[in-house]
Write a protein that holds these residues in place. Structure first.
Motif, short mmCIF file in Angstrom:
data_model
loop_
_atom_site.label_atom_id
_atom_site.label_comp_id
_atom_site.label_asym_id
_atom_site.label_seq_id
_atom_site.Cartn_x
_atom_site.Cartn_y
_atom_site.Cartn_z
N ASP A 4 0.64 -1.41 0.13
CA ASP A 4 -0.23 0.00 0.04
C ASP A 4 0.79 1.36 0.03
OD1 ASP A 4 -2.83 -1.13 0.04
OD2 ASP A 4 -2.28 -1.80 2.06
N ILE A 5 2.05 1.15 0.47
CA ILE A 5 2.88 2.67 0.55
C ILE A 5 4.12 2.43 -0.18
CG2 ILE A 5 2.24 2.80 2.86
CD1 ILE A 5 5.01 1.80 3.84
N LEU A 108 -6.37 6.25 10.68
CA LEU A 108 -6.76 5.53 9.23
C LEU A 108 -8.18 5.39 9.52
CD1 LEU A 108 -3.82 3.61 8.44
CD2 LEU A 108 -4.26 5.76 7.37
N THR A 109 -8.66 4.65 10.38
CA THR A 109 -9.79 4.42 10.83
C THR A 109 -10.85 5.59 10.60
OG1 THR A 109 -9.49 2.45 12.19
CG2 THR A 109 -11.63 3.29 12.15
N ALA A 110 -10.39 6.50 11.36
CA ALA A 110 -11.40 7.91 11.54
C ALA A 110 -11.25 8.37 10.06
CB ALA A 110 -10.66 8.62 12.42
N LEU A 111 -10.27 8.23 9.33
CA LEU A 111 -10.41 9.21 7.89
C LEU A 111 -11.20 8.11 7.08
CD1 LEU A 111 -6.71 10.39 7.57
CD2 LEU A 111 -8.87 11.75 8.12
N ARG A 115 -6.84 5.29 2.55
CA ARG A 115 -5.77 5.78 2.72
C ARG A 115 -4.66 5.03 3.06
NH1 ARG A 115 -6.84 12.12 3.85
NH2 ARG A 115 -4.74 12.13 3.90
N PRO A 116 -3.63 4.92 2.60
CA PRO A 116 -2.47 4.12 3.27
C PRO A 116 -1.70 4.82 4.36
CG PRO A 116 -1.69 5.30 1.17
CD PRO A 116 -3.12 5.77 1.39
N GLY A 117 -1.17 4.05 5.26
CA GLY A 117 -0.33 4.54 6.18
C GLY A 117 1.04 3.94 6.31
N ALA A 118 1.91 4.83 6.65
CA ALA A 118 3.39 4.39 6.95
C ALA A 118 3.86 4.55 8.32
CB ALA A 118 4.40 5.07 6.00
N ALA A 119 4.08 3.39 8.94
CA ALA A 119 4.63 3.56 10.39
C ALA A 119 6.03 3.60 10.23
CB ALA A 119 3.81 2.21 11.06
N LEU A 120 6.94 4.61 10.66
CA LEU A 120 7.98 4.80 10.74
C LEU A 120 8.71 4.96 12.19
CD1 LEU A 120 8.32 7.69 8.27
CD2 LEU A 120 8.15 5.45 7.53
N ASP A 121 9.60 3.84 12.19
CA ASP A 121 10.13 3.79 13.63
C ASP A 121 11.71 3.14 13.55
OD1 ASP A 121 8.63 4.23 16.73
OD2 ASP A 121 10.47 2.81 16.53
N ILE A 122 12.27 3.23 14.49
CA ILE A 122 13.60 2.35 14.53
C ILE A 122 13.66 1.09 15.38
CG2 ILE A 122 14.80 3.55 16.74
CD1 ILE A 122 17.23 3.89 14.92
N SER A 123 12.58 1.02 16.00
CA SER A 123 12.38 -0.33 16.83
C SER A 123 11.66 -1.36 16.02
CB SER A 123 11.86 -0.09 18.05
OG SER A 123 11.45 -1.04 18.74
N LYS A 124 12.52 -2.60 15.50
CA LYS A 124 11.79 -3.53 15.01
C LYS A 124 10.90 -4.32 15.75
CE LYS A 124 16.13 -4.48 12.31
NZ LYS A 124 17.12 -5.74 12.18
N TYR A 125 11.05 -4.30 17.31
CA TYR A 125 10.00 -4.86 18.10
C TYR A 125 8.66 -4.10 17.91
CZ TYR A 125 14.06 -7.05 20.18
OH TYR A 125 15.10 -7.67 20.29
N ALA A 126 8.66 -2.73 18.02
CA ALA A 126 7.48 -2.00 17.85
C ALA A 126 6.64 -2.20 16.43
CB ALA A 126 7.84 -0.53 17.92
N PRO A 135 -4.98 -2.84 8.43
CA PRO A 135 -4.84 -3.40 7.16
C PRO A 135 -3.98 -2.78 6.14
CG PRO A 135 -6.98 -4.09 7.94
CD PRO A 135 -6.47 -2.82 8.79
N ARG A 136 -3.97 -1.38 6.14
CA ARG A 136 -3.43 -0.49 5.27
C ARG A 136 -2.18 0.06 5.99
NH1 ARG A 136 -8.56 0.99 4.99
NH2 ARG A 136 -8.15 3.12 5.74
N ILE A 137 -1.60 -0.36 6.92
CA ILE A 137 -0.12 0.15 7.56
C ILE A 137 0.87 -0.65 6.82
CG2 ILE A 137 1.10 0.17 9.40
CD1 ILE A 137 -1.15 1.20 11.19
#
Length: 278
Positions: A4-5, A108-111, A115-126, A135-137
């Motif tokens: 999706d992204i 994303l649910t509210a919108l 719409r696609p969502g990108a989750a950006l983080d440095i933690s692989k665990y997160a 479903p769209r992250i």
């Protein structure tokens, strides 16, 4: 999901667009990045980065705390702000410092729509959790203080909740007219636990300092204070410590004694600023 992204992603080595084939992202220059079996992809460039991110224990504590609904007023305020942000074009919603993807999923649910969502983080665990939060992250490992693996002007809306803020990169990845929704704690946030457990406190000048650091690239157009009361068990209070920066700065024996001294339940102030920047 990652597909999706993919059209918004940039190679961390050469900044060219990436395309997904058979669970591998590739750029025209030949750089490739395999999707992990847990659903995320790492777009860290080389071994040098600013930290390792949240540990498995920190992530588990945060996931349980958020799932219990303690920070629901923050998620609700973000969702309302996202609906009113004037970014109804259906483009990318990115969350810088997304953690488990909890807030991104709520937005994303509210919108609605696709719409696609990108989750950006440095933690692989997160990001193992973020990849399954909606479903769209699509979940991407990256360093907030280095060039973000997103194309110029690729994001309609960017979220930043209790997370690092890289002003020039946020400006670069937001499209013209795009918005940043930024949540930061006030000096009253969790003050009863700060006093009772000896936790890290929030500087009263934090809001001013954030504005000053972002002002070369972004303009604040709105600000809302969200304040609410949490009723926490001692286990909940322990989770607050375990899920954030206090986990690195608290002596376990001293913390256990302080937790035993708390009333149960303990009433705690939740207090944040939700600011909108363009």
């Amino acid at each position: 999901m990652l597909q999706d992204i993919e059209r918004y992603l940039a190679c961390p080595h050469c900044a060219q667009p990436l395309a997904l084939t058979d669970r591998t992202l590739r750029c025209p220059a030949g750089h490739s990045f395999d999707q992990a079996k847990q659903g995320y992809v790492s777009l860290l460039a080389g071994d040098a980065h600013t930290g390792t991110g949240d540990t498995a224990g920190m992530v588990a504590a945060r996931a349980d705390f958020l799932a219990a609904g303690h920070y629901r007023p923050i998620a609700d305020a973000l969702a309302e702000a996202a609906r009113g942000a004037g970014t109804a074009g259906g483009g990318l919603v990115a969350d810088l410092g997304a953690g488990t993807g909890h807030y991104l999923a709520q937005v994303l649910t509210a919108l609605g729509g696709e719409r696609p969502g990108a989750a950006l983080d440095i933690s692989k665990y997160a990001l193992r959790r973020a990849a399954k939060a909606h479903p769209r992250i699509g979940a991407v490992v990256c360093d907030a203080w280095r060039p973000l693996p997103l194309l110029d002007g690729s994001a309609d809306l960017l979220l930043n909740v209790f997370a690092p803020r890289n002003g020039p990169e946020i400006r670069r990845v937001l499209r013209p007219g795009g918005r940043l929704l930024l949540v930061s704690p006030t000096s009253r946030h969790l003050r009863e636990l700060v006093t009772g457990l000896g936790l890290l406190s929030v500087d009263e000048d934090k809001e001013r300092r954030i504005d000053e650091k972002l002002s070369p690239w972004l303009t604040r157009v709105d600000r809302t204070e969200v304040e609410f009361t949490l009723r926490l068990s001692r286990a909940d209070a322990a989770a607050v410590v375990a899920m954030g920066p206090n986990a690195w700065h608290t002596d376990p024996a001293r913390l256990a004694a302080a937790l035993d001294a708390l009333p149960e339940p303990v009433e705690v102030t939740g207090s944040v600023q939700l600011a909108t920047y363009r």
